[in-house]
Design a protein around this motif. Structure first.
Motif, PDB file in Angstrom:
ATOM      1  N   LEU A 166     -14.006 -53.057 -59.162  1.00  0.00           N
ATOM      2  CA  LEU A 166     -15.360 -53.501 -58.817  1.00  0.00           C
ATOM      3  C   LEU A 166     -15.432 -54.000 -57.380  1.00  0.00           C
ATOM      4  CD1 LEU A 166     -15.898 -56.866 -58.901  1.00  0.00           C
ATOM      5  CD2 LEU A 166     -15.655 -56.486 -61.336  1.00  0.00           C
TER       6      LEU A 166
ATOM      7  N   ILE B  49     -16.021 -50.858 -55.520  1.00  0.00           N
ATOM      8  CA  ILE B  49     -17.417 -50.446 -55.693  1.00  0.00           C
ATOM      9  C   ILE B  49     -18.327 -51.263 -54.777  1.00  0.00           C
ATOM     10  CG2 ILE B  49     -19.360 -50.557 -57.318  1.00  0.00           C
ATOM     11  CD1 ILE B  49     -17.500 -49.579 -59.487  1.00  0.00           C
TER      12      ILE B  49
ATOM     13  N   GLY C 121     -20.443 -49.679 -51.930  1.00  0.00           N
ATOM     14  CA  GLY C 121     -21.887 -49.797 -52.115  1.00  0.00           C
ATOM     15  C   GLY C 121     -22.590 -50.528 -50.988  1.00  0.00           C
TER      16      GLY C 121
ATOM     17  N   CYS D 173     -12.393 -47.337 -54.398  1.00  0.00           N
ATOM     18  CA  CYS D 173     -12.876 -46.815 -55.685  1.00  0.00           C
ATOM     19  C   CYS D 173     -11.856 -45.879 -56.315  1.00  0.00           C
ATOM     20  CB  CYS D 173     -14.190 -46.059 -55.493  1.00  0.00           C
ATOM     21  SG  CYS D 173     -15.585 -47.134 -55.181  1.00  0.00           S
TER      22      CYS D 173
ATOM     23  N   LEU E  42     -22.711 -52.776 -60.855  1.00  0.00           N
ATOM     24  CA  LEU E  42     -23.679 -51.862 -60.237  1.00  0.00           C
ATOM     25  C   LEU E  42     -25.050 -52.510 -60.093  1.00  0.00           C
ATOM     26  CD1 LEU E  42     -22.683 -48.562 -62.045  1.00  0.00           C
ATOM     27  CD2 LEU E  42     -22.210 -49.203 -59.680  1.00  0.00           C
TER      28      LEU E  42
ATOM     29  N   MET F 262     -19.047 -43.932 -53.773  1.00  0.00           N
ATOM     30  CA  MET F 262     -18.724 -44.755 -54.921  1.00  0.00           C
ATOM     31  C   MET F 262     -18.417 -43.894 -56.139  1.00  0.00           C
ATOM     32  SD  MET F 262     -21.279 -47.558 -56.491  1.00  0.00           S
ATOM     33  CE  MET F 262     -22.187 -47.867 -55.053  1.00  0.00           C
TER      34      MET F 262
ATOM     35  N   THR G 159     -14.675 -43.078 -57.748  1.00  0.00           N
ATOM     36  CA  THR G 159     -14.394 -43.615 -59.072  1.00  0.00           C
ATOM     37  C   THR G 159     -14.095 -42.509 -60.080  1.00  0.00           C
ATOM     38  OG1 THR G 159     -15.868 -45.449 -58.590  1.00  0.00           O
ATOM     39  CG2 THR G 159     -15.264 -45.149 -60.883  1.00  0.00           C
TER      40      THR G 159
END
Lengths: 100, 284
Positions: free
Chosen positions: A47, A50, A54, A69, B53, B68, B72
């Motif tokens: 996370l 991410i 992001g 990621c 998210l 992302m 992933t």
């Protein structure tokens, strides 16, 4: 030192004590699966990857986020599956031992 | 207001996930409940990652989403495939490989966030310490695990590797890392100090594991595992993300205890496992 950092420090120290307590009675038999299980737990760092990906504003942080990621997901999903396979082996042994 | 609400929801879900992960870890440490414990842990981890998210800071721009998502999905699919096809005997090196990936992620997060801190002006002492710790420990765990993987997979010799001037080289690398810490913490070092720290720590991970024999690898992997946990906790400080701090600290602590238990089960001290190769030559 801001408030947020100090609060984090409290959480960190208390959780370290908790971490010692939670597994203190683990039998030798489970050492390797438990290591694998905790390995999956730090896969939560995905996370972090991410969040970096992001919120990236430039190509460099996008690249770092991508790698975060990629590797984070590798750690998380690989860790879970490997642990499950190890523990599955334990389950299968039990009935076999009983039959014999 | 909406952003605050979203933040609160995310944080509360994190809290529930933390409880689920702790209960799962507890069940993992008992043979009867271990498998269900792993499922519980998995559920807690996946929900925590999913709810991230909703973080209001994430940009929903094509480039960010693509990076992302592709990262992933490729990472998850690749590791699940690997974890399923390798023979049972190769499990320890898989743990090492995945652990290394986690260490790399923690280090990358620390390095990337430092760029942002620098760009946004003054970097606090807490942020500097967190970045330095995450970068150093995560990188050592990464390359150390890769060497452990290569040794167990027999892609390189499983014997302890010794070479001339090994100890001076180790000392020099550690001194370099200490110097970068001092530069970053004491003299407001720039990005360069973090990048050099990153490189030196990657090198140190290799040097740390090279002199350890293949048979001692499980203990070394356990050490590197708890290091990755601590690096993840540091990444949690960098991102001000509590679930990362909790999960990382949990692994750091339980991993350290596990390391002690494992070396005790082998009738060895941890120092003997890590630095035994140096002592052997000194004695012989």
């Amino acid at each position: 030192m801001n408030q947020e950092f100090l609060l984090g420090l409290y959480v960190l120290i208390l959780t370290i004590f908790l971490g010692f307590e939670v597994i203190s009675r683990v039998p030798t038999l489970l050492h390797t699966p438990l290591m694998s299980g905790t390995n999956a737990i730090h896969g939560i760092v995905l996370l972090g990857g991410i969040l970096v990906a992001g919120t990236a504003e430039n190509p460099l942080t996008l690249l770092l986020g991508f790698l975060g990621c990629l590797f984070g997901a590798g750690n998380l999903f690989g860790g879970i599956v490997v642990t499950d396979r190890m523990l599955e082996m334990f389950k299968k042994k039990e009935p076999a031992a009983r039959q014999a | 207001m909406i952003e605050n609400l979203r933040d609160a929801v995310v944080d509360l879900v994190y809290l529930v996930c933390a409880v689920v992960i702790i209960l799962g870890l507890k069940r993992l440490s008992s043979p009867r409940t271990a498998r269900s414990g792993n499922k519980l842990v998995a559920a807690g981890l996946l929900v925590a990652v999913g709810v991230t998210l909703l973080d209001p800071h994430i940009h929903w721009r094509p480039a960010n989403i693509a990076v992302m998502l592709i990262g992933t999905v490729v990472g998850a699919a690749g590791s699940i495939y690997l974890a399923r096809v390798v023979p049972m005997t190769a499990m320890p090196q898989m743990v090492a490989l995945f652990n290394g990936m986690g260490g790399a992620t923690a280090a990358l997060v620390a390095v990337a966030e430092f760029q942002r801190f620098v760009a946004s002006g003054a970097v606090t002492a807490g942020e500097r310490v967190s970045v330095a710790f995450g970068t150093t420990v995560g990188s050592v765990a990464f390359t150390g695990s890769v060497i452990a993987f290569l040794k167990l997979q027999e892609l390189m010799t499983g014997r302890p590797v010794r070479f001339p001037l090994q100890i001076p080289l180790n000392v020099a690398v550690v001194a370099g890392i200490v110097a970068m810490w001092a530069w970053l913490l004491g003299f407001a070092g720039s990005s360069a100090s973090v990048w050099i720290m990153f490189g030196l720590a990657l090198l140190f991970g290799i040097l740390l594991v090279l002199p350890v024999g293949g048979a001692d690898m499980p203990v070394v992997i356990s050490v590197l595992n708890s290091m990755t946990g601590l690096a993840a906790a540091a990444a949690g400080f960098v991102l001000e993300n509590q679930i990362l701090v909790v999960a990382g600290a949990l692994v750091g602590a339980s991993g350290s205890l596990l390391t002690i238990l494992m070396s005790r089960a082998m009738n060895r001290s941890l120092a003997n496992v890590l630095f035994g190769a140096y002592r052997t030559r000194a004695a012989g």
